[in-house]
Design a protein around this motif. Structure first.
Motif, short mmCIF file in Angstrom:
data_model
loop_
_atom_site.label_atom_id
_atom_site.label_comp_id
_atom_site.label_asym_id
_atom_site.label_seq_id
_atom_site.Cartn_x
_atom_site.Cartn_y
_atom_site.Cartn_z
N LEU A 107 -15.32 10.72 6.43
CA LEU A 107 -14.13 9.90 6.37
C LEU A 107 -14.27 8.93 5.21
O LEU A 107 -15.39 8.55 4.84
CB LEU A 107 -13.91 9.09 7.65
CG LEU A 107 -13.42 9.81 8.89
CD1 LEU A 107 -13.46 8.86 10.09
CD2 LEU A 107 -12.00 10.34 8.70
N ARG A 108 -13.15 8.52 4.66
CA ARG A 108 -13.14 7.46 3.67
C ARG A 108 -12.26 6.33 4.16
O ARG A 108 -11.06 6.50 4.36
CB ARG A 108 -12.65 7.95 2.31
CG ARG A 108 -12.84 6.89 1.21
CD ARG A 108 -12.43 7.37 -0.16
NE ARG A 108 -10.98 7.47 -0.30
CZ ARG A 108 -10.35 7.57 -1.47
NH1 ARG A 108 -11.06 7.60 -2.60
NH2 ARG A 108 -9.04 7.68 -1.50
N LEU A 109 -12.86 5.17 4.34
CA LEU A 109 -12.14 3.98 4.73
C LEU A 109 -11.71 3.21 3.49
O LEU A 109 -12.41 3.18 2.49
CB LEU A 109 -13.00 3.08 5.61
CG LEU A 109 -13.61 3.72 6.86
CD1 LEU A 109 -14.36 2.67 7.66
CD2 LEU A 109 -12.56 4.42 7.70
N SER A 110 -10.56 2.56 3.60
CA SER A 110 -10.05 1.75 2.52
C SER A 110 -9.86 0.32 2.99
O SER A 110 -9.48 0.08 4.13
CB SER A 110 -8.70 2.28 2.02
OG SER A 110 -8.82 3.58 1.51
N CYS A 111 -10.12 -0.61 2.11
CA CYS A 111 -9.86 -2.02 2.34
C CYS A 111 -9.02 -2.51 1.18
O CYS A 111 -9.54 -2.70 0.07
CB CYS A 111 -11.17 -2.81 2.46
SG CYS A 111 -10.95 -4.60 2.61
N ALA A 112 -7.75 -2.69 1.43
CA ALA A 112 -6.83 -3.14 0.40
C ALA A 112 -6.70 -4.65 0.45
O ALA A 112 -6.38 -5.21 1.50
CB ALA A 112 -5.46 -2.48 0.58
N ALA A 113 -6.93 -5.28 -0.67
CA ALA A 113 -6.89 -6.73 -0.75
C ALA A 113 -5.64 -7.18 -1.48
O ALA A 113 -5.18 -6.53 -2.42
CB ALA A 113 -8.12 -7.27 -1.47
N SER A 114 -5.11 -8.30 -1.05
CA SER A 114 -3.98 -8.91 -1.72
C SER A 114 -4.16 -10.42 -1.72
O SER A 114 -5.00 -10.96 -1.00
CB SER A 114 -2.66 -8.53 -1.07
OG SER A 114 -2.61 -8.95 0.28
N GLY A 115 -3.36 -11.10 -2.52
CA GLY A 115 -3.47 -12.54 -2.63
C GLY A 115 -4.33 -12.92 -3.82
O GLY A 115 -4.20 -12.36 -4.90
N SER A 116 -5.23 -13.85 -3.60
CA SER A 116 -6.06 -14.40 -4.67
C SER A 116 -7.26 -13.50 -4.90
O SER A 116 -8.40 -13.83 -4.56
CB SER A 116 -6.50 -15.82 -4.32
OG SER A 116 -5.39 -16.68 -4.15
N ILE A 117 -7.00 -12.35 -5.50
CA ILE A 117 -8.02 -11.33 -5.67
C ILE A 117 -9.22 -11.86 -6.45
O ILE A 117 -10.37 -11.54 -6.12
CB ILE A 117 -7.44 -10.09 -6.37
CG1 ILE A 117 -6.24 -9.54 -5.59
CG2 ILE A 117 -8.52 -9.03 -6.56
CD1 ILE A 117 -6.57 -9.15 -4.17
#
Length: 117
Positions: free
Chosen positions: A18-28
């Protein structure tokens, strides 16, 4: 402001991937590092993998050689590639950001990974 959203969990047979993703937003640009943790009922929360702002990575002994953490800066996303999965990898996986000068924490909502035997 930093927000994290995990995705990619699911049900997989032992030996699968499996490949998990962590998408970040805001003050990258305030993010110092992204950690992947996992939590199983009855067990302590375990730090699985880390990727720093500079791209250095670290892994728990339990996953070393099987999991790989990487990032795609253009997509503001960190991935956890999980290969050769074992039933003991079953857990809720969370991404965690260490943010800012004081290195405070932000957490995603978690994504369930279930590995069947």
């Amino acid at each position: 402001q930093v927000q994290l959203v995990e995705s990619g969990g699911g049900l997989v047979q032992a030996g699968g991937s499996l490949r998990l993703s962590c998408a970040a937003s805001g003050s990258i640009f305030s993010i110092n590092a992204i950690n992947w943790y996992r939590q199983t009922p009855g067990k302590q929360r375990e730090l699985v993998a880390t990727i720093t702002r500079g791209g250095s990575t670290n892994y728990a002994d339990s996953v070393k050689g099987r999991f790989t953490v990487s990032r795609d800066n253009a997509k503001n996303t960190v991935y956890l590639q999980m290969n050769s999965l074992k039933p003991e990898d079953t857990a809720v996986y969370y991404c965690n950001a260490r943010v800012g000068e004081r290195d405070y924490d932000r957490w995603g909502q978690g994504t369930q990974v279930t590995v069947s035997s």
